[in-house]
Write a protein that holds these residues in place. Structure first.
Motif, mmCIF file in Angstrom:
data_model
loop_
_atom_site.group_PDB
_atom_site.id
_atom_site.type_symbol
_atom_site.label_atom_id
_atom_site.label_comp_id
_atom_site.label_asym_id
_atom_site.label_seq_id
_atom_site.Cartn_x
_atom_site.Cartn_y
_atom_site.Cartn_z
ATOM 1 N N ALA A 201 0.655 -1.297 -0.119
ATOM 2 C CA ALA A 201 -0.101 -0.002 -0.038
ATOM 3 C C ALA A 201 0.867 1.295 0.013
ATOM 4 C CB ALA A 201 -0.889 0.107 1.256
ATOM 5 N N LEU A 220 -6.417 -1.323 -5.953
ATOM 6 C CA LEU A 220 -7.373 -0.673 -4.889
ATOM 7 C C LEU A 220 -8.819 -0.843 -5.203
ATOM 8 C CD1 LEU A 220 -7.357 0.231 -1.983
ATOM 9 C CD2 LEU A 220 -7.056 2.636 -2.655
ATOM 10 N N LYS A 231 -8.882 8.841 -1.571
ATOM 11 C CA LYS A 231 -8.039 7.631 -1.076
ATOM 12 C C LYS A 231 -6.822 8.239 -0.432
ATOM 13 C CE LYS A 231 -9.611 4.981 -5.219
ATOM 14 N NZ LYS A 231 -9.291 4.586 -6.407
ATOM 15 N N LEU A 233 -4.794 6.532 2.450
ATOM 16 C CA LEU A 233 -4.743 5.294 3.053
ATOM 17 C C LEU A 233 -3.518 5.413 4.513
ATOM 18 C CD1 LEU A 233 -4.509 2.876 0.556
ATOM 19 C CD2 LEU A 233 -6.475 3.693 1.588
ATOM 20 N N ILE A 236 -4.143 -1.012 5.515
ATOM 21 C CA ILE A 236 -4.994 -1.833 4.828
ATOM 22 C C ILE A 236 -4.541 -3.139 5.481
ATOM 23 C CG2 ILE A 236 -3.325 -1.877 3.016
ATOM 24 C CD1 ILE A 236 -5.717 -2.992 1.392
ATOM 25 N N ILE A 246 -9.797 -1.093 5.841
ATOM 26 C CA ILE A 246 -8.941 -0.208 5.176
ATOM 27 C C ILE A 246 -9.229 0.881 6.045
ATOM 28 C CG2 ILE A 246 -8.894 1.162 3.225
ATOM 29 C CD1 ILE A 246 -9.492 -1.015 1.639
ATOM 30 N N ASN A 248 -9.186 4.679 5.559
ATOM 31 C CA ASN A 248 -9.153 5.749 4.635
ATOM 32 C C ASN A 248 -9.587 6.978 5.191
ATOM 33 O OD1 ASN A 248 -8.964 6.871 2.020
ATOM 34 N ND2 ASN A 248 -11.000 6.240 1.247
#
Length: 502
Positions: A201, A220, A231, A233, A236, A246, A248
């Motif tokens: 990620a 993703l 998005k 992040l 994850i 996840i 986010n």
């Protein structure tokens, strides 16, 4: 592998004579018995393409004239029974190369057939194979190469495979790399084949990789039912094996698996009680491990921390929930009102207990809580103490590692490695690395090598030009050995995870 006893019976020839004085004129044959075993072979033989396979099953061949046959075929419910079979040998002991007949990642059933040549009766013994490659086991090391993700592997034999991600997946770069993530066990989501989940990620993108071949399965967007517009992040992965997580923009997006049909993917951001979307989950998850449900009437499968509202939540994947009031002994701390920031969270050395390094200003605290209750006691708060651990708040969470075998937390500050003793509430300096090398990542792995238990601590440093890795052996009491020789030549290390045979 447990002993298997297989008995073959001859067809009994019954001759009925014309003599009427003896109506019980039958002929009986003793059954032919095959005792076949192989205590040396593991339950599943992990072996790579091109490697040599040797098997020596135990068969008592002193009683007659026998012939032997070794056959291999894919052991996969998705393939036809007409799937090709390969005859590997006609000798009692198998010596064969794993040829290109075998497919990487596939399970195979290896059949050993023993035939009594006089009667034609046969007995069978079975082995399970899984075809792996050089990337099957070892430390995966995520690196930042010019702003993009790549990873290398430190293999069990001490060799290094470098630049694997860019080699295997050259057409899908991940910018602003963040973490490697590998589930603790097999996940069944009816999207990918059942098995462990492996992700690379970055801050704005991620990919799911095949844990064996390391090739991209999905980007993703494909992990969601409906991809989010934003998005950003921070985490994850899988909390246990039935809840995908996840984070986010600090909000929880979940993928819950279970006994219901259809594909399981990640859904939209979930609301927290009383604050809706006004929360920020810290990038850690606490999940329950093995437990006896008869002894633990209430189990909190997954626990998260809201950094903004400074409290814990529990989730089963459908909602985010507050804890019942009787889950906390408020004289220790209140799961619903902690009032501290979270710096790090990891498993403790007691089953289903987690360590949380918290802070208020410059004062660090250690909080412990359990994911399970006990009969007659719903309280899961275990401990809160101020930490006598110098510099622990001055280091990044990536440089902290909680031991799952002893009551210790390891952490690095600048070029110094420390061990904090939970029970003694004190820290001591274990090792000093060369000047100019800053500790940037620390990971602990518990090892059980045929009953010999110990730990392994992997430490990554950065000197402004390259990262180096150092391996420490750790006893069950938390005693740390001198490190291995420096393993150099890595770009800046961002994360490390041990990948077992998959």
């Amino acid at each position: 592998m447990k002993k298997m006893k297989i008995i073959g019976y001859m067809l009994l020839l019954i001759t009925i004579g014309a003599c009427t004085k003896d109506k019980n004129n039958f002929s009986y044959e003793e059954p032919i018995t095959f005792d076949i075993s192989d205590v040396e072979a593991p339950d599943v033989i992990e072996i790579g393409l091109g490697q040599h396979l040797s098997l020596s099953p135990n068969v008592d061949d002193s009683k007659g004239d026998y012939s032997y046959l070794w056959i291999a075929a894919r052991n996969n419910s998705a393939v036809s029974y007409r799937e090709p079979r390969d005859t590997l040998s006609r000798e009692k002991e198998l010596e064969t190369a794993i040829s290109d007949f075998f497919i990487l990642g596939e399970p195979y059933r290896l059949t050993f057939k023993v035939t009594d040549n006089k009667s034609g009766v046969s007995g069978f013994y079975f082995y399970d194979l899984r075809i792996t490659n050089r990337y099957s086991e070892g430390w995966m090391v995520l690196e930042d190469k010019g702003g993009f993700a790549d990873f290398s592997m430190l293999l069990p034999d001490g060799s290094i495979e470098r630049g694997i991600y860019s080699l295997v997946n050259p057409n899908y770069p991940i910018a602003e790399p963040l973490i490697l993530s590998l589930s603790s066990g097999s996940v069944t989501d009816d999207v990918s084949p059942t098995g462990r989940k492996l992700y690379v990620a970055g801050k704005h993108d991620a990919v799911e990789l095949d844990p064996l071949t390391l090739q991209i399965r999905y980007n993703l967007d494909a992990l969601y039912f409906v991809p989010p517009a934003t998005k950003n992040l921070s985490f994850i992965g899988w909390s246990g094996t039935n809840l995908g997580v996840i984070l986010n923009d600090g909000l929880l997006q979940a993928n819950m698996t279970g006994g219901f049909p259809g594909a399981k993917k990640f859904g939209p951001s979930m609301q927290a009680p009383g604050v809706e979307y006004d929360y920020q989950i810290a990038p850690f998850t606490a999940n329950v491990g093995e437990h006896d449900w008869r002894a633990h009437p209430i189990v909190y499968q997954h626990i998260l921390y809201d950094q903004q509202n400074q409290r814990f939540y529990t989730t089963g994947g459908q909602t985010i929930d507050a804890f019942p009031t009787n889950a906390s002994n408020t004289s220790i701390f209140d799961m619903n009102d902690v009032g501290l920031g979270m710096h790090y969270m990891g498993v403790a050395n007691v089953a289903n207990v987690h360590n949380a390094v918290m802070y208020e200003g410059t004062q660090p605290y250690l909080l412990q809580f359990s994911c399970v209750t006990t009969e007659g006691n719903p309280v899961i708060t275990r401990m809160k103490q101020t930490m006598n651990a110098p510099y622990i708040l001055d280091t990044e969470a990536t440089s902290i590692a909680s031991s799952s075998q002893s009551a210790h937390i390891f952490y690095g500050y600048e070029n110094r490695l420390y061990r904090y003793g939970v029970n003694a509430n004190s820290a001591n300096q274990l090792h000093t690395f060369p000047a100019g090398e800053k500790i940037i990542n620390t990971k602990f792995k518990a090892i059980d090598d045929n009953g010999r238990e110990y730990g392994e601590l992997l430490v990554a440093t950065w000197n402004g030009q390259e990262s180096k890795l150092y391996l420490f052996s750790v006893s069950l009491a938390g005693v740390v050995s001198e490190p291995s020789e420096a393993i150099a030549g890595f770009d800046m290390v961002l994360d490390m995870v041990y990948k077992g045979e998959s």
